[in-house]
Design a protein around this motif. Sequence first.
Motif, mmCIF file in Angstrom:
data_model
loop_
_atom_site.group_PDB
_atom_site.id
_atom_site.type_symbol
_atom_site.label_atom_id
_atom_site.label_comp_id
_atom_site.label_asym_id
_atom_site.label_seq_id
_atom_site.Cartn_x
_atom_site.Cartn_y
_atom_site.Cartn_z
ATOM 1 N N THR A 188 -31.790 21.520 48.028
ATOM 2 C CA THR A 188 -33.179 21.336 48.486
ATOM 3 C C THR A 188 -33.922 22.670 48.479
ATOM 4 O OG1 THR A 188 -32.431 21.540 50.792
ATOM 5 C CG2 THR A 188 -32.669 19.311 49.891
ATOM 6 N N GLY A 189 -33.210 23.748 48.806
ATOM 7 C CA GLY A 189 -33.839 25.071 48.777
ATOM 8 C C GLY A 189 -34.243 25.463 47.367
ATOM 9 N N ALA A 190 -33.385 25.156 46.381
ATOM 10 C CA ALA A 190 -33.704 25.474 44.989
ATOM 11 C C ALA A 190 -34.941 24.723 44.533
ATOM 12 C CB ALA A 190 -32.518 25.125 44.096
ATOM 13 N N PHE A 205 -27.062 24.254 38.714
ATOM 14 C CA PHE A 205 -25.638 24.544 38.576
ATOM 15 C C PHE A 205 -25.150 25.390 39.748
ATOM 16 C CE2 PHE A 205 -22.297 26.952 35.875
ATOM 17 C CZ PHE A 205 -21.276 26.220 36.458
ATOM 18 N N ALA A 206 -25.934 26.418 40.102
ATOM 19 C CA ALA A 206 -25.559 27.269 41.232
ATOM 20 C C ALA A 206 -25.471 26.451 42.520
ATOM 21 C CB ALA A 206 -26.573 28.395 41.389
ATOM 22 N N ALA A 207 -26.393 25.496 42.684
ATOM 23 C CA ALA A 207 -26.353 24.628 43.865
ATOM 24 C C ALA A 207 -25.116 23.750 43.863
ATOM 25 C CB ALA A 207 -27.616 23.773 43.922
ATOM 26 N N SER A 208 -24.706 23.294 42.677
ATOM 27 C CA SER A 208 -23.519 22.434 42.592
ATOM 28 C C SER A 208 -22.260 23.182 42.996
ATOM 29 C CB SER A 208 -23.368 21.882 41.167
ATOM 30 O OG SER A 208 -22.915 22.876 40.264
ATOM 31 N N GLU A 209 -22.279 24.525 42.857
ATOM 32 C CA GLU A 209 -21.132 25.333 43.237
ATOM 33 C C GLU A 209 -21.265 25.894 44.641
ATOM 34 O OE1 GLU A 209 -20.293 28.236 40.177
ATOM 35 O OE2 GLU A 209 -19.151 26.692 39.115
ATOM 36 N N GLY A 210 -22.290 25.437 45.368
ATOM 37 C CA GLY A 210 -22.473 25.866 46.741
ATOM 38 C C GLY A 210 -23.035 27.260 46.894
ATOM 39 N N MET A 229 -25.443 33.577 45.948
ATOM 40 C CA MET A 229 -25.229 34.447 44.787
ATOM 41 C C MET A 229 -24.626 33.642 43.632
ATOM 42 S SD MET A 229 -26.066 37.567 45.770
ATOM 43 C CE MET A 229 -25.114 38.720 44.804
ATOM 44 N N ILE A 230 -25.062 33.909 42.397
ATOM 45 C CA ILE A 230 -24.490 33.256 41.231
ATOM 46 C C ILE A 230 -23.339 34.132 40.747
ATOM 47 C CG2 ILE A 230 -24.931 32.429 38.910
ATOM 48 C CD1 ILE A 230 -27.766 31.981 39.651
ATOM 49 N N GLU A 231 -22.133 33.659 40.958
ATOM 50 C CA GLU A 231 -20.950 34.464 40.720
ATOM 51 C C GLU A 231 -20.390 34.226 39.324
ATOM 52 O OE1 GLU A 231 -18.581 33.127 43.931
ATOM 53 O OE2 GLU A 231 -19.756 34.171 45.469
ATOM 54 N N ALA A 232 -19.263 34.852 39.049
ATOM 55 C CA ALA A 232 -18.646 34.751 37.721
ATOM 56 C C ALA A 232 -18.329 33.319 37.345
ATOM 57 C CB ALA A 232 -17.359 35.584 37.673
ATOM 58 N N SER A 233 -18.053 32.468 38.349
ATOM 59 C CA SER A 233 -17.682 31.089 38.045
ATOM 60 C C SER A 233 -18.810 30.313 37.412
ATOM 61 C CB SER A 233 -17.239 30.373 39.324
ATOM 62 O OG SER A 233 -18.268 30.435 40.305
ATOM 63 N N SER A 234 -20.030 30.808 37.525
ATOM 64 C CA SER A 234 -21.167 30.111 36.910
ATOM 65 C C SER A 234 -21.189 30.280 35.402
ATOM 66 C CB SER A 234 -22.482 30.631 37.492
ATOM 67 O OG SER A 234 -22.696 31.955 37.069
ATOM 68 N N ARG A 235 -20.436 31.274 34.885
ATOM 69 C CA ARG A 235 -20.292 31.501 33.444
ATOM 70 C C ARG A 235 -21.614 31.850 32.754
ATOM 71 N NH1 ARG A 235 -16.493 26.215 32.089
ATOM 72 N NH2 ARG A 235 -14.970 26.590 33.740
ATOM 73 N N VAL A 236 -22.560 32.355 33.500
ATOM 74 C CA VAL A 236 -23.810 32.754 32.862
ATOM 75 C C VAL A 236 -24.159 34.200 33.189
ATOM 76 C CG1 VAL A 236 -24.740 30.428 32.827
ATOM 77 C CG2 VAL A 236 -25.216 31.887 34.798
ATOM 78 N N GLU A 237 -23.306 34.878 33.934
ATOM 79 C CA GLU A 237 -23.679 36.206 34.415
ATOM 80 C C GLU A 237 -23.763 37.242 33.298
ATOM 81 O OE1 GLU A 237 -20.803 34.939 34.523
ATOM 82 O OE2 GLU A 237 -19.327 36.481 34.130
ATOM 83 N N HIS A 238 -23.060 36.998 32.187
ATOM 84 C CA HIS A 238 -23.060 37.979 31.102
ATOM 85 C C HIS A 238 -24.066 37.633 30.007
ATOM 86 C CE1 HIS A 238 -19.722 40.000 32.906
ATOM 87 N NE2 HIS A 238 -18.909 38.969 32.771
ATOM 88 N N ALA A 239 -24.813 36.545 30.203
ATOM 89 C CA ALA A 239 -25.779 36.145 29.187
ATOM 90 C C ALA A 239 -26.935 37.134 29.142
ATOM 91 C CB ALA A 239 -26.299 34.743 29.488
ATOM 92 N N GLY A 240 -27.528 37.240 27.979
ATOM 93 C CA GLY A 240 -28.674 38.128 27.852
ATOM 94 C C GLY A 240 -29.968 37.345 27.855
#
Length: 216
Positions: free
Chosen positions: A64-66, A54-59, A1-12
């Motif tokens: 490889t799946g991405a 970026f999501a992969a870098s945060e685990g 899951m791409i969580e709040a720490s990714s800083r992109v969840e509120h982007a449009g």
Amino acid sequence: MIEASSRVEHAGGVVGWATDVMGTLGAPGAGVANAVDTVIPFVPSEVILPIAGFAASEGQMSLTGAIFWATAGSVLGSLVVYYVGALLGRDRTRAVAARIPLIRVHDVDRAEAWFGRHGAKAVFIARMVPVIRSMISIPAGIERMPILTFTALTAMGSLIWNAAFILAGYWLGSNWRVVEKYGGYATTAVVILVVLAVGHFVVSRLRSSKEQNRSE
């Protein structure tokens, strides 16, 4: 899951949509987003892929799946466009060309001959060129390039493109938008070149028509 720490969840827009898809599906979501990008060339993978990295870098997903799922999405989307070209076919293409102002059936024949000579190279290289990477599947379908050849070339070219952008997002981490910025420049440059090429074609054809009318 791409969580709040990714800083992109509120982007449009595209970023927000891609984030939501990957947040819901994980790595397969990168495949879904990339499949849409391949069918609709103005949904830029230069934006989608670094988010996956970026999501992969945060685990939040496997690196490889991405890459795997993004490439699978590219192949799937390309096959959809390929079959659109196949359904259109050579005869329909010629018939449509005959009705378009400034286009001659001879232009279609020349394009067909060119694709016959360079089709494999064109399909492979085009996978690494913004906008064109989506459109190249249409002439491949029209010319009925062998499906296994088309799929293999698409997979190889897409793997290079996808891996480059996903790895860039992975290595840049929270600075992944640097990839978006410069990837956007590349897309804009290609669009400008295409517009200039079309403009040159139209001007040349108009001059040719005027000269032909004067000589009659």
